[in-house]
Design a protein around this motif. Structure first.
Motif: not given
Ligand code: SER
Length: 591
Positions: A259, A262, A264, A266, A268-269, A272-273, A275-276, A321-322
């Protein structure tokens, strides 16, 4: 419920079973010993198979441990609340010692007394019975006697309540233990068999009564065993009332680090969830694959290939997620810290873990962006929504995309991939870079025609089938293959029985029916050896060799081979005779 963390749960489990006469043993390696049928240890029972089949264990007839496991079969599920490609399995075993009564009572005791779980929250499933094995009323009765009401005991069929390894090995009916989350039933048939989330599986007690041979035939074991396995991550999650395993102490620090990297949250959407979680899961698995006592490094074959796939998949999801370049090692360092005291080999191999991750990330980060562009071009211009084998091979060869990654990316946009065509393109590429005829001669082949190559592939499978039926010690003495027939000589002290010949034929034909692509991988002698490939290891240590995977056989060989086992027709043994003292000879054909 007691809110135990991972260390407390490991300790409580081992202590509970130790005080009931179990010897505490160490985890075995994640890479199985002498087992060509699987790449990784997938359950606590795996390293114990010889003992479950009757060999005496030096420590005791009652064992308990925490085994590190890897399962990549469920990789698509990773990202949900509980599926992981690596996990720890708490287990206890009876090697011909106690059976159902003690096993079930102790499981119940551990859950209710040691962990303080309310009986009302426990549901169980037991085997409903079939033509081979009767309904497990005995287990149901024991559960009832402990206070589990009939409404929380579910009789389920073989697909739910039977456990064994994918190939041959010990197996039997099981009773699974679930935590009832208190959610409403999803319908009148709601049971632990459905995925609605009402019931979460935490423990499985297998009553190993049979040995399943390569043909699927069951023979009762002389002494039945008990094999149990409880998922550490899931149980810690439930005990603490967490929503997912990523909230447990095993993952929490790594997730926070991701988190932070990146910038953001984990949750967030949904993307994202997911991917994390994928990044967190795959890096943890990679840490254990690299850091294992028999650790592997990323490569294009066997365990090394699985590791490469995981890492490249983590890098690809990291992009969503950058996640900055170089993040893999930062996250890995958190896991090394987390596990170093429990698994000292992780600390010992810390440097290797980090340097291999850095290498692999650098290698792939360079080509990922270009490869994605190439992929997007393909998707734009292909009208029939099917990526052909040659294009998938180009993504693999030029941009380092594991085939599975291309398949996954294709699925994301509603495309499919010609995987058989991919295998053929790979094979063609590999064949180009070798000296065909000379190699063929070395391998005992009369020529490199298609029919000879097909018989050659069948001969590899014959060899493996003989090893499975007669034992791994049989040794090839020679082979001679023409377009008409294959002749195979091997060391073995007696004629084969008609049943053995039939089983061998069936095994080979079974692999032919599966129509599996023949895969050739170029690798070092050392890698080939450790992958369990058979063959003559007369090459120098640093020489490259080819390993052919033909159905269930994996052998060092020069080729040439068929492209797919499905091309072989029907395999038939024509004659089995003595060749010289202690050596048998088999003539076989393809019809
Ligand atoms: N071997 C069984 C399983 O994996 C019990 O540990 O579920």
């Amino acid at each position: 419920m007691k809110k135990l963390n991972s260390a407390q749960l490991r300790a409580a489990y081992l202590e509970y079973f130790k005080s009931r006469g179990h010897a505490v043993i160490n985890t075995a390696s994640l890479i199985p010993e002498n087992d060509p049928t699987v790449l990784f240890t997938t359950a606590g029972m795996h390293p114990l198979v010889p003992y479950l089949l009757g060999q005496k264990h030096p420590a005791s007839t009652r064992l308990t441990d925490v085994q590190i496991c890897a399962r990549t079969g469920d990789i698509d599920e990773v990202g949900d609340a509980s599926h992981c490609t690596f996990f720890e399995m708490l287990g206890n075993w009876s090697l011909g010692d106690y059976f159902k009564k003690e096993s079930i009572s102790w499981s119940f005791g551990f859950l209710t007394e040691a962990l303080g779980i309310d009986v009302k929250r426990i549901a169980v499933s037991v085997f409903a019975g079939d033509e081979n094995c009767k309904r497990d009323d005995e287990s149901a009765k024991i559960w009832k006697s402990l206070g589990i009401p009939s409404s929380a005991i579910f009789f389920l069929p073989k697909e739910n309540n039977w456990w064994g390894l994918a190939g041959q090995g010990p197996c039997g009916p099981d009773t699974e233990i679930f935590i009832d989350t208190g959610k409403k039933k999803c319908g009148p048939d709601c049971s632990p068999a459905c995925n609605c989330g009402k019931y979460l599986e935490i423990w499985n007690n297998v009553f190993m009564q049979y040995f399943k041979d390569a043909n699927g035939k069951l023979t009762p074991l002389e002494k039945p065993n008990v094999d149990t396995g409880m998922g550490l991550e899931r149980t810690v999650c439930i005990l603490n009332g967490f929503k997912s395993v990523y909230e447990t102490d095993l993952f929490a620090d790594a997730v926070h680090k991701i988190e932070e990297l990146c910038n953001r949250r984990a949750d967030a959407d949904a993307l994202t969830q997911r991917s994390v979680r994928i990044v967190a899961d795959h890096i943890r698995t990679a840490v254990f694959m690299l850091g294992d006592v028999k650790g592997v490094t990323p490569s294009n074959v066997y365990q090394g290939y699985v590791l490469r796939r995981l890492l490249r998949r983590a890098i690809r999801f990291g992009r969503f997620i950058d996640l900055p370049n170089g993040a893999l090692q930062t996250v890995a360092a958190i896991y090394i810290e987390k596990y170093k005291d429990v698994y000292p080999f992780i600390a010992e191999n810390a440097e290797k873990i980090i340097s291999e991750l850095v290498k692999e990330e650098e290698k792939f980060a360079k080509t990922l962006v270009q490869g994605v562009k190439e992929f997007e071009k393909l998707v734009k211009y292909i009208p029939d929504k099917k990526i052909n084998g040659k294009s998938a091979f180009r993504l693999y060869d030029t941009y380092g995309f594991p085939l599975e990654m291309t398949v996954e990316m294709a699925e994301e946009v509603g495309f499919s991939v010609d995987t058989v065509g991919f295998a053929a393109a790979l094979e063609e590429h590999q064949n180009k870079s070798r000296v065909g005829a000379e190699q063929a001669f070395k391998g005992g082949l009369a020529d490199s025609s298609e029919t000879t190559a097909n018989l050659h592939s069948a001969t590899h499978m014959l060899h493996e089938a003989l090893r499975r039926v007669l034992g791994g010690e049989i040794k090839q003495r020679g082979s001679n293959i023409t377009a008409e027939r294959s002749r195979f000589d091997f060391e073995f002290g007696r004629p084969l029985t008609p049943e053995e010949i039939q089983t061998v034929e069936n095994l080979v034909n079974g692999e032919i029916k599966k129509a599996l692509p023949v895969i050739c991988a170029e690798t070092s002698v050392d890698e080939a050896k450790s992958s369990g490939a058979i063959g003559v290891f007369d090459n120098k240590y640093d020489e490259r060799v080819k390993v052919y995977t033909v159905g269930f056989s994996k052998e060092i060989c020069g080729g040439p081979h068929a492209a797919n086992t499905g091309d072989l027709g029907t395999f038939s043994i024509q004659k089995e005779q003595s060749s010289s003292a202690g050596v048998r000879r088999i003539y076989s054909v393809l019809k």
